[in-house]
Design an enzyme around this catalytic site. Structure first.
Site, PDB file in Angstrom:
ATOM      1  N   PHE A 134       0.858  -1.184   0.000  1.00 46.87           N
ATOM      2  CA  PHE A 134       0.000   0.000   0.000  1.00 46.87           C
ATOM      3  C   PHE A 134       0.893   1.232   0.000  1.00 46.87           C
ATOM      4  CE2 PHE A 134      -2.872   3.176   1.847  1.00 46.87           C
ATOM      5  CZ  PHE A 134      -3.959   3.008   1.000  1.00 46.87           C
ATOM      6  N   ASP A 213       1.808  -5.094   8.427  1.00 43.44           N
ATOM      7  CA  ASP A 213       0.627  -4.239   8.277  1.00 43.44           C
ATOM      8  C   ASP A 213      -0.575  -5.165   8.125  1.00 43.44           C
ATOM      9  OD1 ASP A 213      -1.470  -2.618   7.411  1.00 43.44           O
ATOM     10  OD2 ASP A 213      -0.188  -1.333   6.186  1.00 43.44           O
ATOM     11  N   TYR A 238     -11.181   0.365  10.572  1.00 38.97           N
ATOM     12  CA  TYR A 238     -12.390   0.743   9.837  1.00 38.97           C
ATOM     13  C   TYR A 238     -12.716  -0.189   8.676  1.00 38.97           C
ATOM     14  CZ  TYR A 238      -8.783   3.296   7.157  1.00 38.97           C
ATOM     15  OH  TYR A 238      -7.649   3.655   6.455  1.00 38.97           O
ATOM     16  N   LYS A 239     -11.910  -1.225   8.451  1.00 40.66           N
ATOM     17  CA  LYS A 239     -12.215  -2.182   7.389  1.00 40.66           C
ATOM     18  C   LYS A 239     -12.993  -3.356   7.988  1.00 40.66           C
ATOM     19  CE  LYS A 239      -7.945  -0.916   4.941  1.00 40.66           C
ATOM     20  NZ  LYS A 239      -8.508   0.061   4.004  1.00 40.66           N
TER      21      LYS A 239
END
Length: 428
Positions: A134, A213, A238-239
């Protein structure tokens, strides 16, 4: 839970009727008729979260005012929620705090790991990650490297970021110069998943520390950080943990590292005695040293609602259903949409994939916009990738059938081929 052998809609309805996780759908507030395939980007609203936020605003803040730091447990919230979250990632009590953003927490972890290596193996000056990580993970690594080089400009202590890609394998890259290996457990674009235990062991054998991560792993796949002997981990809430848009992230630090060196964002919440108001810094003697400043209490309170849902679910069942949903989705896209040029970029091997499935198509962005217009919400990532999160707690097998049927119709009729669906929004 095994993958259904028949993929007609009636057979999939029968699978839904015996789904041990079916009741969890009622614990989320989802619009009627919408098929939500983007929980890998933003999880839906857990029932009770809005009420919890109102409780914080109207009562704890509105009535309790500043007393609520003590009477409502606000001050202890980062550690208390961290202990809850630790159960989902193979951590122990006292190893995790919920705080800040994933990017900031990665900065803290990288800085801490590099400083340990500066003491123990100062010739190691490479931060190793992968080109397809990412982007923020790469940017933060570059920022740490640039900062170290600026302060060491007059010495030969040059730090660099090295990227694993098709020309440089992990095995080739892990040499005696690597200080820290920082990888995403599940790739954000393709859903490909590293073998955490094997990779961590290889990195340690090469003398590197490891940061994972878990943004696309926590709450989606079984994670055992202590079992893998990992060093650090970061991730968002939040996922798959359904904490709400921009909800605070987390950082996990193996207990063996917590007293070795603190991180450089030495804000007052990481002080051993923050309310002593000392004029010099003394780090807390536990994972609280990875905090920084005052916490966002309302948002953090909502995180707990999502965590409680995940903690009530059997992660082995979640993983089994995730794999089965993905198998059905891939099979149906091939069967129903095979003529339209969708290229699977997610590994089919169960051990090598997370909980989202991605396809590449030259018109991927427009196709996703057409799907969203039909209440099938996935998302798009460059280059040309349609990404679909398959979240077992609120998705059914018939949702997958219906989503693929709508995708087939959009492709057959070229419904995506209109200017409105080609216009890029700020957020894709």
């Amino acid at each position: 839970m095994s993958t259904p052998t028949h993929t007609d809609r009636e057979s999939l309805q029968a699978e839904d009727a015996v789904d041990a996780l079916a009741s969890f759908r009622g614990r989320f507030s989802l619009p009627e008729g919408l098929i939500y395939l983007d929980g890998n980007s933003l999880g839906p609203l857990p029932r009770g979260a809005a009420e919890r936020a109102a409780e914080v605003i109207n009562n704890e803040w509105g009535q309790g005012l500043i007393r609520s730091w003590n009477t409502s447990g606000w001050f202890e919230m980062p550690s208390r929620l961290g202990d809850k979250l630790s159960k989902l990632i193979g951590g122990k009590d006292g190893e995790t705090v919920v705080t800040d953003t994933t990017s900031l927490n990665l900065f803290k972890a990288l800085a801490s790991a590099v400083r340990i290596q500066q003491q123990e193996a100062p010739s190691r000056r490479v931060i190793l990650t992968e080109r397809d990580n990412f982007p923020t993970d790469i940017y933060i690594a570059e920022g740490i490297s640039d900062f170290l080089n600026s302060v060491n400009a007059e010495t030969n202590e040059h730090y660099e970021v090295r990227l694993i890609d098709e020309n440089l394998s992990l095995e080739q890259a892990l040499d005696g110069s690597v200080a820290v290996l920082a990888l995403s457990h599940v790739n954000y674009r393709t859903g490909a998943m590293w073998d955490m235990g094997a990779v961590t062991a290889a990195a340690h054998e090469a003398g590197a520390l490891v940061i994972w991560d878990l943004a696309h792993a926590a709450g989606a796949v079984p994670v055992d950080l202590n079992g893998a002997n990992a060093d650090y981990a970061v991730g968002c809430t939040y996922k798959y943990l359904n904490g709400g848009p921009g909800s605070p992230a987390f950082i996990w630090v193996n207990a063996r590292h917590q007293g070795r060196f603190w991180q450089p964002l030495t804000g007052w919440w990481s002080h051993a005695a923050p309310f002593a108001m000392a004029d010099n810094y003394t780090a807390a003697n536990d994972v609280r040293r990875f905090l920084c400043g005052t916490q966002p209490i309302t948002s953090m309170a909502m995180v707990e609602c999502g965590l409680d849902v995940s903690l009530d679910a059997d992660m082995d069942l979640v993983r089994a259903k995730s794999l089965a949903l993905a198998d059905v989705f891939i099979a149906l896209v091939r069967e129903r949409c095979g003529e339209f040029g969708l290229e699977l970029v997610t590994p089919e091997n169960h051990a090598e994939r997370g909980s989202h499935v991605s396809f590449r198509h030259p018109e991927g962005y427009a196709i996703i916009q057409a799907l969203i217009d039909r209440d099938v919400i996935g998302d798009y990532r460059e280059p040309e990738v349609l990404r679909f999160g398959l979240t077992p707690l609120y998705l059914s097998y018939t949702d997958i059938w219906d989503a693929v049927e709508i995708l087939r119709d959009i492709l057959e009729t070229r419904a995506w081929d209109v200017p409105a669906f080609r216009t890029r929004h700020a957020v894709t």
